[in-house]
Design a protein around this motif. Structure first.
Motif: not given
Ligand SMILES: Nc1ncnc2c1ncn2[C@@H]1O[C@H](COP(=O)(O)OP(=O)(O)OP(=O)(O)O)[C@@H](O)[C@H]1O
Ligand SMILES: [Mg+2]
Lengths: 362, 724
Positions: B619-620, B622-627, B642, B638
């Motif tokens: 999800e991290l 994916e969140a960055a993708e959304m961002d 990590l 990201i």
């Protein structure tokens, strides 16, 4: 600000698993739409398809009149808040919230201003330099929302954002979300399986079941005019009672039950058995014209101002919500007669579960 | 002291008196023979024991690689052999360091071939009975040659020209041209030499240059394969793709069954009329100077050489040194053995002076440089002379150890005082007693670590303050370090300099770790993709390079970088490019090393990354993708941060491994060209083992490597703590 149009949207996963089919949905500009339904019905999948994280295998998705099926998530200008928050663990709150702006090469000053404004709205101002692991669950939730709002997207997507919070906090966040929507006025699509959240937040609710959109309506519309037994049972708490009754003349009856036939429903249009739905608060102990149910008390739940009476009429469970003083003294095994509020009964086809509506003027 | 007394007492007792002693001393005989040679020696020894029951013999076969080292360490401590069989090359060393005893004059010396006696002679005295000898000879595949065996270089050239016309892709003759031992016959054939009259190396002579030019010519004309290695020559000869090979008797063991060959003396050099003269290596039976039964030991050694000659000749096909053995035997001698003896007729004994061992490495290096045209033969030989001079330079002067000892003592006392105070202040003793169980469990590991790590480490560090010469260590204080760090004997920019090699090593490490991490991470990211089918299969396949022993991989890659036969050049040619002489230039040679080590190193980083990726929620990303982040931005802002906590320790470790990756350097480039791709650890090895056993100097290198790596791990540790 945007409106969405879903036309015949379906999803078949790689392995051939069909998860969604034929979803038609219109979301108006600035609307707060809630997707609700039981676990596994495809809510997250639908949301992720709108976000662009999941490929749309059937149908089309339009945002503001443009089909975006093949547009990458970053170009759809939608923001998503994940159930697990998905905060970047190595970044501070400020960096988390500013990430999308940084990606867009926003000037530092503008970025700071936007992040600080969002932080103020969400009460995060003092926490900007902390790492996610130094925050409480509720604070993380706010950061996740903050990350979504700093860049003012056209659409917000929320996937069960409150489910990891305790009941108190959830109630509080619910109110804040509602206020946020009022302040921002942005289109929001919100997934939950909690019908209270759905009822309180939504402008309109889309109820999904088994990959199909069962009914799309305002909360009160869903509550008052459910299309099917499933909708009726899913919306409203405690859930609606369903009594299998046989039409007899101008009444619907079973052993110990007799309810007048709603107006405009000639008995010849009905099958041998119909399911009659009555919400627990529509049953009382005072005599009415709405018909009666003779049952035996099983147990009583005292809730304070009112009480839940679990009773049984033959094999059929009956739940009634009555004023607490009326329930005092009731004991297990005692016979009881409930009276239904006049005109409250809703009829559903026993086989298909479809609502049977009156034919207008009879 | 006690040993000396016992020794003296034993010597004082006359043998006759000892005859009736109940427990006779056992004679210990060490050798490194295998197979038929070993059986023959065992039979000869059994015969000796039958004749001399009073001297029981105990045989020990020591692996060849460890033989010389074992001798030099065991004999001075009194637990070495009484008699041992070894090649005569180190005889001078052993005499000078008092390892072996001189032998009585007179009989039987006249019975051996004179050259073999010369080989065991040191300053006019014999120090071993010659058993057998070996030299290079001309192996001929008569079927391929299709003509008379050339007797001189003119007819050799003619034969080669004739063959080249008929069979492209094949060769006329081959030997390990890059090894000075194999080249030496031509040096002598062209009238050159290696040592001058005083026994000093002198390579820079016009005749030597002429010999190199001769070989260069053969290679240029395509009569000889390029970069000929022993494995390549064996293959070509077995496949009939080369008509002649210059090699030693050990080549017999590599020949495929059914290959028809004959053995001949090397041809004469037409321009000088001299024969190409190979070196003669003589296996000799030597008597330890520390033997407690010198008389018996002498008798056994002599027996091996004289009475043992016939069985060794007949049964083990040894080219024995006793001349009469060849006449007396009534059993048919293998004609190949006879051919070998004839081929060795012109051979001259390998010089048994210690300085000879300083010659091989520089001379071979110069030879290779000249062969690939990187240097004129004269210039190459001159630079070899410089290297030989450095290897044979005078040892640093002895220093007074008093200061160091005093310093050590003060340090030791300070450490003790500090420990004692801590002990008391922290109440350590009672706390230790409280958890005595834990300490009991730790004890075996602590002892093992102490014995296996700390003791060798302390000894190694200690040696760095000494200078070694012929078995003797002299305390020289910081002289080794000063010489190394001051780059006293050579310019900083020369490959011999510590700083040059340090630079190469650091670059080697950085480039490798960078390649390992980037390829490892990239593959891990690809393997993680859900659309990858057969992921498990790829995963296993990609870990295979790691599972293959590194020296095998190194040898395979070395073969792939061969100029004429390597797969890499094959690919280049197929693509329409020029073949590259990989080991002729620093950068290509360095690249070949890096390619090999990258192949070996990326799976580790890949496995580490795959493990670390598991713990990063999808999800991290994916969140960055959304961002709005692109794939590249997602990776760098990201995923990579990590991965860092898992990758950093792997990078530190990989850095240390690569810094000391001896195998690859030694086996792939071997330091070529001119020692420039050597890294610190392989340089230390060269100082210790091919440059006059400068153990102290090598130990100082090792100590510096340790200090460097210690600093690196401390720095990396700090970095890690900061980012964690
Ligand atoms: N990658 C996938 N491949 C195949 N089937 C999947 C995949 N992901 C989800 N599903 C299936 O799709 C259905 C819908 O999943 P989805 O996550 O949308 O449910 P949901 O409505 O969000 O449920 P919940 O309320 O539990 O979150 C489930 O039956 C699930 O098993
Ligand atoms: Mg879900």
């Amino acid at each position: 600000m945007a409106e969405l149009k879903l036309r015949g949207v379906g999803k078949v996963y790689d392995g051939g698993v069909r998860v969604l089919s034929g979803i038609d949905l219109d979301v108006a500009d600035g609307e707060f739409l809630v997707l609700v339904g039981p676990s596994g019905c495809g809510k997250s999948t639908l949301l992720r398809m709108i976000a662009g994280l999941e490929h749309i295998t059937e149908g089309t998705l339009e945002i503001d009149g443009r089909v975006v099926n093949d547009v990458a998530p970053k170009d759809r200008d939608v923001a998503m808040v994940f159930q697990s928050y998905a905060l970047y663990p190595h970044m501070t709150v400020r960096q988390n919230m500013g990430f999308s702006l940084q990606i867009r090469r926003t000037a530092a000053a503008e970025m700071d201003a936007k992040v600080e404004e969002a932080a103020r709205m969400l009460g995060l101002s003092g926490l900007l330099d902390r790492l996610p692991r130094e925050l409480s669950g509720g604070q993380r939730q706010r950061v996740a929302i903050g990350r979504a709002i700093v860049r003012r997207p056209r659409v917000f997507l929320f996937d069960e954002p409150l489910s990891n919070l305790d009941a108190n906090l959830r109630g509080q966040m619910r109110v804040e979300l509602k206020a946020l929507h009022r302040d921002l006025g942005t289109t929001m699509i919100y997934v939950t399986h909690d019908q209270i959240e759905a009822m309180t937040l939504a402008d309109r609710i889309c109820l999904l079941e088994g990959g199909h959109a069962r009914q799309v309506d305002t909360p009160s519309g869903l509550y008052d005019r459910p299309d099917s037994r499933f909708v009726a049972s899913f919306i409203g708490s405690p859930p609606m009672n369903f009594l299998p009754l046989a039409p007899a003349g101008n009444r619907l009856t079973a052993a110990g039950i007799s309810i007048p036939m709603p107006a405009g429903l000639p008995s010849d249009r009905l099958r041998a058995t119909v399911d009659v739905g009555l919400r627990p608060h529509e049953l009382g102990l005072a005599e009415t014209d709405g018909g009666s149910i003779d049952a035996t008390v099983d147990l009583i739940e005292m809730l304070g101002w009112d009480a839940l009476v679990h009773a049984r009429c033959g094999d059929v469970p009956v739940l009634a919500q009555i004023e607490a003083h009326g329930a005092a003294g009731l004991e297990h095994g005692a016979p009881i007669r409930f009276w239904a509020a006049p005109g409250a009964a809703k009829l559903f086809d026993h086989e298909t579960g479809r609502a049977i509506k009156g034919g207008g003027a009879a | 002291m006690l040993m000396a007394l016992v020794f003296a007492a034993l010597l004082a007792v006359p043998p006759g008196v000892r005859g009736d002693a109940p427990a006779p001393a056992t004679l210990r005989l060490w050798h490194s023979y295998r197979g038929a040679e070993r059986d023959a020696v065992e039979r000869v020894v059994a015969e000796f024991a039958r004749i001399h029951p009073e001297w029981p013999v105990e045989l020990l076969a020591v692996p060849y690689e460890a033989f010389a080292n074992k001798l030099t360490s065991a004999i001075p401590r009194g637990n070495g052999p009484d008699v041992f069989i070894a090649a005569h090359e180190r005889l001078g060393d052993w005499v000078e360091s008092g390892l072996i005893a001189g032998l009585p004059e007179g009989d039987p010396w006249s019975g051996f071939f004179p050259a073999t006696v010369e080989a065991v002679t040191w300053k006019g005295r014999q120090f071993g009975y010659p058993l057998a000898f070996k030299s290079l000879a001309l192996f001929v595949r008569d079927d391929v040659l299709g003509g008379p065996v050339p007797g001189d270089t003119d007819s050799l050239q003619a034969a080669c020209r004739r063959m080249a016309a008929g069979r492209p892709g094949n060769f006329c003759i081959a030997w390990e041209a890059g090894s000075f031992y194999h080249h030496a016959p031509w040096v002598f054939g062209f009238g050159g030499g290696i040592l001058d009259k005083d026994g000093k190396p002198r390579l820079d002579r016009p005749e030597n240059a002429a010999s190199v030019a001769f070989v260069t010519g053969l290679t240029k004309d395509g009569h000889m394969p390029q970069e000929p290695t022993s494995a390549l020559i064996t293959q070509l000869f077995n496949e009939g793709r080369v008509a002649m090979a210059v090699n030693g008797p050990w080549f017999l063991g590599e020949l495929a069954p059914g290959v028809k060959y004959s053995v001949h003396p090397l041809p004469r050099v037409s321009s000088t009329g001299l024969p190409a003269t190979p070196f003669l290596t003589v296996d000799a039976a030597m008597v330890s100077s520390k033997s407690t039964v010198p008389e018996a030991a002498g008798a056994l050694a002599r027996f091996l050489a004289v009475e043992g000659a016939a069985p060794r000749l007949v049964d083990a096909r040894q080219v024995v040194a006793l001349a009469s053995a060849w006449d007396l035997t009534d059993v048919a001698v293998d004609p190949i053995v006879v051919q070998f003896r004839e081929a060795a007729a012109a051979a001259i004994p390998m010089p048994n002076v210690p300085v000879m061992r300083a010659v091989w490495e520089p001379a071979s290096q110069a030879l290779r440089a000249a062969l690939r045209g990187a240097a004129e033969p004269e210039a190459a030989m001159e630079s070899a002379m410089q290297r030989i001079e450095i290897a044979t330079r005078p040892r640093p002067a002895a220093a007074n150890p008093l200061f160091a000892l005093a310093g050590l003592a003060i340090l030791g006392i300070a450490a003790l005082v500090w420990a004692a105070r801590r002990f008391r202040r922290d109440d350590t003793w009672s706390r230790m007693r409280a958890s005595s169980h834990a300490y009991a469990f730790l004890a075996p590991a602590a002892v093992a670590t102490g014995v296996l790590v700390f003791v060798p480490f302390a000894v190694g560090t200690g040696v760095a303050f000494f200078s070694h010469h012929q078995g003797e260590f002299t305390y020289v204080g910081l002289a080794n370090f000063i010489n190394i760090l001051g780059s006293t004997d050579y310019a900083v920019t020369e490959p011999l300099s510590f700083w040059f090699t340090l630079g190469v090593t650091v670059m080697w490490t950085v480039v490798n770790v960078f390649m390992h991490v980037s390829i490892g991470v990239a593959l891990a990211l690809v393997l993680r993709r859900p659309w990858m089918k057969l992921r498990g299969v790829y995963r296993v396949l990609l870990i295979v390079p790691w599972a293959v022993p590194s020296y095998i991989t190194a040898l395979i890659w070395k073969g792939m970088f061969h100029k004429q036969f390597g797969a890499v050049n094959g690919l280049l040619v197929w693509l329409g490019l020029e073949p590259v002489s990989w080991f002729s230039h620093f950068w290509t040679s360095f690249a070949a090393n890096v390619a090999t080590n990258t192949w070996l190193g990326f799976p580790f980083m890949m496995v580490v990354t795959l493990g670390a990726l598991q713990s990063i929620p999808g999800e991290l990303e994916e969140a960055a993708e959304m961002d709005g982040a692109t794939a590249v931005q997602r990776f760098f802002s990201i995923t990579l941060p990590l991965l860092k906590p898992a990758l950093l320790p792997a990078i530190v470790l990989g850095g240390v491994w690569t810094f000391n990756m001896f195998n690859i350097i030694f086996l792939v480039s071997g330091g070529e060209p001119g020692g420039s791709t050597e890294i610190l650890i392989s340089e230390a090895y060269r100082w210790a083992f091919s440059r006059q056993e400068q153990y102290g100097y090598a130990a100082a290198y090792a100590t510096l490597i340790f200090l460097f790596l210690l600093a690196w791990s401390l720095a990396a540790g700090r970095l890690q703590r900061r980012t964690a």
